[in-house]
Design a protein around this motif. Structure first.
Motif, PDB file in Angstrom:
ATOM      1  N   MET A   1      -1.413 -13.997  -4.639  1.00 59.79           N
ATOM      2  CA  MET A   1      -2.334 -12.915  -4.387  1.00 59.79           C
ATOM      3  C   MET A   1      -1.579 -11.591  -4.447  1.00 59.79           C
ATOM      4  O   MET A   1      -0.397 -11.545  -4.125  1.00 59.79           O
ATOM      5  CB  MET A   1      -2.960 -13.063  -2.999  1.00 59.79           C
ATOM      6  CG  MET A   1      -3.882 -14.247  -2.846  1.00 59.79           C
ATOM      7  SD  MET A   1      -4.486 -14.413  -1.166  1.00 59.79           S
ATOM      8  CE  MET A   1      -2.991 -14.886  -0.325  1.00 59.79           C
ATOM      9  N   PHE A   2      -2.315 -10.560  -4.840  1.00 56.21           N
ATOM     10  CA  PHE A   2      -1.718  -9.236  -4.948  1.00 56.21           C
ATOM     11  C   PHE A   2      -2.617  -8.190  -4.302  1.00 56.21           C
ATOM     12  O   PHE A   2      -3.837  -8.249  -4.448  1.00 56.21           O
ATOM     13  CB  PHE A   2      -1.494  -8.860  -6.415  1.00 56.21           C
ATOM     14  CG  PHE A   2      -0.366  -9.614  -7.046  1.00 56.21           C
ATOM     15  CD1 PHE A   2       0.918  -9.103  -7.008  1.00 56.21           C
ATOM     16  CD2 PHE A   2      -0.588 -10.829  -7.657  1.00 56.21           C
ATOM     17  CE1 PHE A   2       1.969  -9.802  -7.576  1.00 56.21           C
ATOM     18  CE2 PHE A   2       0.450 -11.538  -8.231  1.00 56.21           C
ATOM     19  CZ  PHE A   2       1.731 -11.018  -8.188  1.00 56.21           C
ATOM     20  N   LYS A   3      -1.981  -7.252  -3.619  1.00 51.46           N
ATOM     21  CA  LYS A   3      -2.690  -6.111  -3.058  1.00 51.46           C
ATOM     22  C   LYS A   3      -2.536  -4.959  -4.044  1.00 51.46           C
ATOM     23  O   LYS A   3      -1.427  -4.618  -4.450  1.00 51.46           O
ATOM     24  CB  LYS A   3      -2.098  -5.709  -1.710  1.00 51.46           C
ATOM     25  CG  LYS A   3      -2.796  -4.517  -1.089  1.00 51.46           C
ATOM     26  CD  LYS A   3      -2.188  -4.210   0.267  1.00 51.46           C
ATOM     27  CE  LYS A   3      -2.923  -3.074   0.948  1.00 51.46           C
ATOM     28  NZ  LYS A   3      -2.337  -2.799   2.268  1.00 51.46           N
ATOM     29  N   ILE A   4      -3.655  -4.371  -4.426  1.00 47.44           N
ATOM     30  CA  ILE A   4      -3.653  -3.247  -5.352  1.00 47.44           C
ATOM     31  C   ILE A   4      -4.117  -2.017  -4.588  1.00 47.44           C
ATOM     32  O   ILE A   4      -5.194  -2.011  -3.997  1.00 47.44           O
ATOM     33  CB  ILE A   4      -4.573  -3.529  -6.553  1.00 47.44           C
ATOM     34  CG1 ILE A   4      -4.056  -4.761  -7.300  1.00 47.44           C
ATOM     35  CG2 ILE A   4      -4.666  -2.311  -7.460  1.00 47.44           C
ATOM     36  CD1 ILE A   4      -4.957  -5.256  -8.388  1.00 47.44           C
ATOM     37  N   GLU A   5      -3.247  -1.012  -4.572  1.00 52.64           N
ATOM     38  CA  GLU A   5      -3.556   0.256  -3.910  1.00 52.64           C
ATOM     39  C   GLU A   5      -3.608   1.336  -4.982  1.00 52.64           C
ATOM     40  O   GLU A   5      -2.660   1.496  -5.742  1.00 52.64           O
ATOM     41  CB  GLU A   5      -2.474   0.629  -2.904  1.00 52.64           C
ATOM     42  CG  GLU A   5      -2.353  -0.332  -1.744  1.00 52.64           C
ATOM     43  CD  GLU A   5      -1.188   0.037  -0.856  1.00 52.64           C
ATOM     44  OE1 GLU A   5      -1.428   0.595   0.215  1.00 52.64           O
ATOM     45  OE2 GLU A   5      -0.040  -0.242  -1.275  1.00 52.64           O
ATOM     46  N   PRO A  66      -6.769 -12.419  -6.504  1.00 52.59           N
ATOM     47  CA  PRO A  66      -5.957 -13.570  -6.917  1.00 52.59           C
ATOM     48  C   PRO A  66      -4.976 -13.155  -8.016  1.00 52.59           C
ATOM     49  O   PRO A  66      -5.253 -12.247  -8.810  1.00 52.59           O
ATOM     50  CB  PRO A  66      -6.984 -14.559  -7.460  1.00 52.59           C
ATOM     51  CG  PRO A  66      -8.294 -14.136  -6.893  1.00 52.59           C
ATOM     52  CD  PRO A  66      -8.201 -12.664  -6.695  1.00 52.59           C
ATOM     53  N   ALA A  67      -3.856 -13.832  -8.087  1.00 48.93           N
ATOM     54  CA  ALA A  67      -2.819 -13.501  -9.067  1.00 48.93           C
ATOM     55  C   ALA A  67      -3.357 -13.511 -10.499  1.00 48.93           C
ATOM     56  O   ALA A  67      -2.980 -12.670 -11.313  1.00 48.93           O
ATOM     57  CB  ALA A  67      -1.655 -14.480  -8.932  1.00 48.93           C
ATOM     58  N   SER A  94       1.514  -4.910  -4.853  1.00 50.61           N
ATOM     59  CA  SER A  94       2.473  -5.655  -4.041  1.00 50.61           C
ATOM     60  C   SER A  94       1.946  -7.063  -3.801  1.00 50.61           C
ATOM     61  O   SER A  94       0.739  -7.302  -3.796  1.00 50.61           O
ATOM     62  CB  SER A  94       2.748  -4.943  -2.713  1.00 50.61           C
ATOM     63  OG  SER A  94       1.554  -4.664  -2.034  1.00 50.61           O
ATOM     64  N   GLU A  95       2.874  -7.996  -3.613  1.00 48.10           N
ATOM     65  CA  GLU A  95       2.504  -9.381  -3.375  1.00 48.10           C
ATOM     66  C   GLU A  95       2.045  -9.569  -1.936  1.00 48.10           C
ATOM     67  O   GLU A  95       2.591  -8.974  -1.013  1.00 48.10           O
ATOM     68  CB  GLU A  95       3.691 -10.309  -3.653  1.00 48.10           C
ATOM     69  CG  GLU A  95       3.438 -11.170  -4.856  1.00 48.10           C
ATOM     70  CD  GLU A  95       4.561 -12.125  -5.143  1.00 48.10           C
ATOM     71  OE1 GLU A  95       4.300 -13.337  -5.038  1.00 48.10           O
ATOM     72  OE2 GLU A  95       5.652 -11.655  -5.465  1.00 48.10           O
ATOM     73  N   VAL A  96       1.041 -10.422  -1.779  1.00 50.12           N
ATOM     74  CA  VAL A  96       0.522 -10.755  -0.453  1.00 50.12           C
ATOM     75  C   VAL A  96       0.878 -12.209  -0.185  1.00 50.12           C
ATOM     76  O   VAL A  96       0.511 -13.093  -0.962  1.00 50.12           O
ATOM     77  CB  VAL A  96      -1.009 -10.547  -0.383  1.00 50.12           C
ATOM     78  CG1 VAL A  96      -1.568 -11.032   0.935  1.00 50.12           C
ATOM     79  CG2 VAL A  96      -1.349  -9.082  -0.606  1.00 50.12           C
ATOM     80  N   ALA A 111      -9.874 -17.161   1.174  1.00 52.20           N
ATOM     81  CA  ALA A 111     -10.212 -16.225   2.254  1.00 52.20           C
ATOM     82  C   ALA A 111     -10.629 -14.860   1.700  1.00 52.20           C
ATOM     83  O   ALA A 111     -11.169 -14.039   2.420  1.00 52.20           O
ATOM     84  CB  ALA A 111      -9.022 -16.054   3.190  1.00 52.20           C
ATOM     85  N   LEU A 112     -10.341 -14.620   0.418  1.00 47.89           N
ATOM     86  CA  LEU A 112     -10.681 -13.344  -0.175  1.00 47.89           C
ATOM     87  C   LEU A 112     -12.186 -13.242  -0.352  1.00 47.89           C
ATOM     88  O   LEU A 112     -12.767 -12.237  -0.340  1.00 47.89           O
ATOM     89  CB  LEU A 112      -9.990 -13.144  -1.518  1.00 47.89           C
ATOM     90  CG  LEU A 112      -8.464 -13.189  -1.477  1.00 47.89           C
ATOM     91  CD1 LEU A 112      -7.897 -13.025  -2.875  1.00 47.89           C
ATOM     92  CD2 LEU A 112      -7.923 -12.104  -0.560  1.00 47.89           C
TER      93      LEU A 112
END
Length: 112
Positions: A1-5, A66-67, A94-96, A111-112
């Motif tokens: 999973m990745f967080k995109i800001e 998701p990745a 960044s990776e979660v 959970a997303l």
């Protein structure tokens, strides 16, 4: 999973939301922020006095995906908010390690 800001211009929020919605991304957090970068601020006049505004108003969009969808989301977001001018913003990825839905303790990508 990745967080995109993504830090974007406030006027581009609707474009960003529509672009994400069109590819099936519903979860999004939006925060009002102030910052500076290469845009360097601007001058304003208030009651006849000129002053420098160094910290510009921006919006911070955050989503966790998701990745497998990371590149698709980044591409859609960048295309939706790009004007080609200084001040368009930045996207950070960044990776979660883990996601947990508090309601039912679901973990991971589900959970997303």
């Amino acid at each position: 999973m990745f967080k995109i800001e993504a830090f974007i211009q406030p006027a581009k929020l609707d474009n960003a939301r529509e672009a994400l919605k069109s590819i099936g991304i519903d979860g999004l957090t939006v925060s009002e922020v102030r910052g500076c970068g290469r845009q360097k601020g601007h001058k304003e006049v208030y009651r006849g006095a000129e002053y420098q505004v160094d910290l510009l108003h921006k919006l911070k969009l955050e989503t966790v995906v998701p990745a497998a969808r990371k590149d698709e989301v980044i591409r859609a977001l960048a295309e939706a908010v790009r004007t080609g001018a200084i001040g368009d913003g930045k996207i950070f990825v960044s990776e979660v390690a883990e996601a947990i839905r508090i309601r039912d303790d679901t973990r991971g990508e589900s959970a997303l």
